[in-house]
Design a protein around this motif. Structure first.
Motif, PDB file in Angstrom:
ATOM      1  N   ARG A  43       0.913  -1.255  -0.071  1.00 15.67           N
ATOM      2  CA  ARG A  43      -0.089  -0.103  -0.002  1.00 15.67           C
ATOM      3  C   ARG A  43       0.589   1.259   0.134  1.00 15.67           C
ATOM      4  O   ARG A  43       0.486   2.113  -0.943  1.00 15.67           O
ATOM      5  CB  ARG A  43      -0.976   0.055   1.302  1.00 15.67           C
ATOM      6  CG  ARG A  43      -2.303   0.686   0.907  1.00 15.67           C
ATOM      7  CD  ARG A  43      -3.218   0.430   2.175  1.00 15.67           C
ATOM      8  NE  ARG A  43      -2.634   0.177   3.369  1.00 15.67           N
ATOM      9  CZ  ARG A  43      -3.221  -1.026   4.131  1.00 15.67           C
ATOM     10  NH1 ARG A  43      -3.661  -1.991   3.723  1.00 15.67           N
ATOM     11  NH2 ARG A  43      -2.601  -1.144   5.589  1.00 15.67           N
ATOM     12  N   GLU A  44       1.905   1.459   0.582  1.00 17.55           N
ATOM     13  CA  GLU A  44       2.714   2.498   0.955  1.00 17.55           C
ATOM     14  C   GLU A  44       3.657   2.489  -0.352  1.00 17.55           C
ATOM     15  O   GLU A  44       3.638   3.635  -0.921  1.00 17.55           O
ATOM     16  CB  GLU A  44       3.674   2.381   2.122  1.00 17.55           C
ATOM     17  CG  GLU A  44       3.088   2.452   3.372  1.00 17.55           C
ATOM     18  CD  GLU A  44       2.361   3.713   3.607  1.00 17.55           C
ATOM     19  OE1 GLU A  44       2.973   4.878   3.300  1.00 17.55           O
ATOM     20  OE2 GLU A  44       1.264   3.744   3.993  1.00 17.55           O
ATOM     21  N   ARG A  45       4.075   1.488  -0.939  1.00 20.47           N
ATOM     22  CA  ARG A  45       4.666   1.435  -2.393  1.00 20.47           C
ATOM     23  C   ARG A  45       3.717   2.326  -3.403  1.00 20.47           C
ATOM     24  O   ARG A  45       4.215   2.966  -4.314  1.00 20.47           O
ATOM     25  CB  ARG A  45       5.068  -0.028  -2.567  1.00 20.47           C
ATOM     26  CG  ARG A  45       6.303   0.168  -3.967  1.00 20.47           C
ATOM     27  CD  ARG A  45       6.655  -1.270  -3.825  1.00 20.47           C
ATOM     28  NE  ARG A  45       7.568  -1.231  -4.976  1.00 20.47           N
ATOM     29  CZ  ARG A  45       7.383  -1.745  -6.255  1.00 20.47           C
ATOM     30  NH1 ARG A  45       6.234  -2.203  -6.513  1.00 20.47           N
ATOM     31  NH2 ARG A  45       8.427  -1.932  -7.184  1.00 20.47           N
ATOM     32  N   LYS A  46       2.436   1.812  -3.365  1.00 23.41           N
ATOM     33  CA  LYS A  46       1.826   2.342  -4.493  1.00 23.41           C
ATOM     34  C   LYS A  46       1.457   3.947  -4.140  1.00 23.41           C
ATOM     35  O   LYS A  46       1.481   4.737  -5.087  1.00 23.41           O
ATOM     36  CB  LYS A  46       0.141   1.675  -4.378  1.00 23.41           C
ATOM     37  CG  LYS A  46       0.120   0.289  -4.920  1.00 23.41           C
ATOM     38  CD  LYS A  46      -1.102  -0.388  -4.642  1.00 23.41           C
ATOM     39  CE  LYS A  46      -1.266  -1.703  -5.301  1.00 23.41           C
ATOM     40  NZ  LYS A  46      -2.423  -2.413  -5.308  1.00 23.41           N
ATOM     41  N   LYS A  47       1.563   4.251  -2.763  1.00 23.04           N
ATOM     42  CA  LYS A  47       1.271   5.753  -2.550  1.00 23.04           C
ATOM     43  C   LYS A  47       2.384   6.423  -3.093  1.00 23.04           C
ATOM     44  O   LYS A  47       2.403   7.592  -3.751  1.00 23.04           O
ATOM     45  CB  LYS A  47       1.177   5.859  -0.955  1.00 23.04           C
ATOM     46  CG  LYS A  47      -0.251   5.596  -0.380  1.00 23.04           C
ATOM     47  CD  LYS A  47      -0.231   6.048   1.193  1.00 23.04           C
ATOM     48  CE  LYS A  47      -1.443   5.448   1.658  1.00 23.04           C
ATOM     49  NZ  LYS A  47      -1.172   5.552   3.286  1.00 23.04           N
ATOM     50  N   ILE A  48       3.771   6.113  -2.901  1.00 23.61           N
ATOM     51  CA  ILE A  48       4.729   6.576  -3.497  1.00 23.61           C
ATOM     52  C   ILE A  48       4.807   6.604  -4.867  1.00 23.61           C
ATOM     53  O   ILE A  48       5.082   7.780  -5.490  1.00 23.61           O
ATOM     54  CB  ILE A  48       5.977   5.797  -2.785  1.00 23.61           C
ATOM     55  CG1 ILE A  48       6.215   5.972  -1.229  1.00 23.61           C
ATOM     56  CG2 ILE A  48       7.441   6.232  -3.703  1.00 23.61           C
ATOM     57  CD1 ILE A  48       7.192   5.159  -0.759  1.00 23.61           C
ATOM     58  N   MET A  54       2.299  12.282  -9.737  1.00 19.08           N
ATOM     59  CA  MET A  54       1.645  13.599  -9.615  1.00 19.08           C
ATOM     60  C   MET A  54       2.788  14.523  -9.589  1.00 19.08           C
ATOM     61  O   MET A  54       2.555  15.479 -10.345  1.00 19.08           O
ATOM     62  CB  MET A  54       1.035  13.610  -8.117  1.00 19.08           C
ATOM     63  CG  MET A  54      -0.132  12.842  -8.139  1.00 19.08           C
ATOM     64  SD  MET A  54      -0.983  12.900  -6.406  1.00 19.08           S
ATOM     65  CE  MET A  54      -1.528  14.545  -6.367  1.00 19.08           C
ATOM     66  N   LYS A  55       3.953  14.282  -8.919  1.00 19.04           N
ATOM     67  CA  LYS A  55       5.019  15.322  -9.083  1.00 19.04           C
ATOM     68  C   LYS A  55       5.544  15.721 -10.700  1.00 19.04           C
ATOM     69  O   LYS A  55       5.683  16.619 -11.073  1.00 19.04           O
ATOM     70  CB  LYS A  55       6.308  14.842  -8.314  1.00 19.04           C
ATOM     71  CG  LYS A  55       6.241  15.013  -6.858  1.00 19.04           C
ATOM     72  CD  LYS A  55       7.701  14.456  -6.324  1.00 19.04           C
ATOM     73  CE  LYS A  55       7.587  14.198  -4.758  1.00 19.04           C
ATOM     74  NZ  LYS A  55       8.752  13.803  -4.321  1.00 19.04           N
TER      75      LYS A  55
END
Length: 93
Positions: A43-48, A54-55
């Motif tokens: 989940r955290e990897r997907k967020k990153i 987005m950046k």
């Protein structure tokens, strides 16, 4: 739960001791802990990954916005020159 597979992993003793401490405090077993840890990692990897996309999108848009702003500024400048020329009675070039 979906079909499961049994896997074998190797951990340093110090890490396993930390896991076992948490498992005993939370009344879970190692498998539950590892499943939750893996889900959290994914989940955290997907967020990153989403943040990076987005950046990149914001960087691309900043270039487009800069171009549009400069176009608008040039157009405003040309209109000002034209207006000033009309005020002093000069023909536009």
């Amino acid at each position: 739960m979906a079909e499961t597979k049994r896997i074998m992993i190797s951990l340093p003793n110090s890490l396993l001791e930390e896991v076992d401490d948490i498992v005993s405090m939370e009344s879970k077993n190692r498998s539950e802990f590892i499943r939750e840890a893996m889900k959290l990692y994914l989940r955290e990897r997907k967020k990153i990954q989403i943040k990076e996309k987005m950046k990149n999108g914001y960087r691309e848009m900043s270039q487009i916005n800069l171009y549009l702003a400069e176009m608008g500024l040039e157009e405003d400048y040309n209109e000002l020159i034209s207006y000033e020329n009309r005020l002093i009675g000069r023909e536009e070039l």
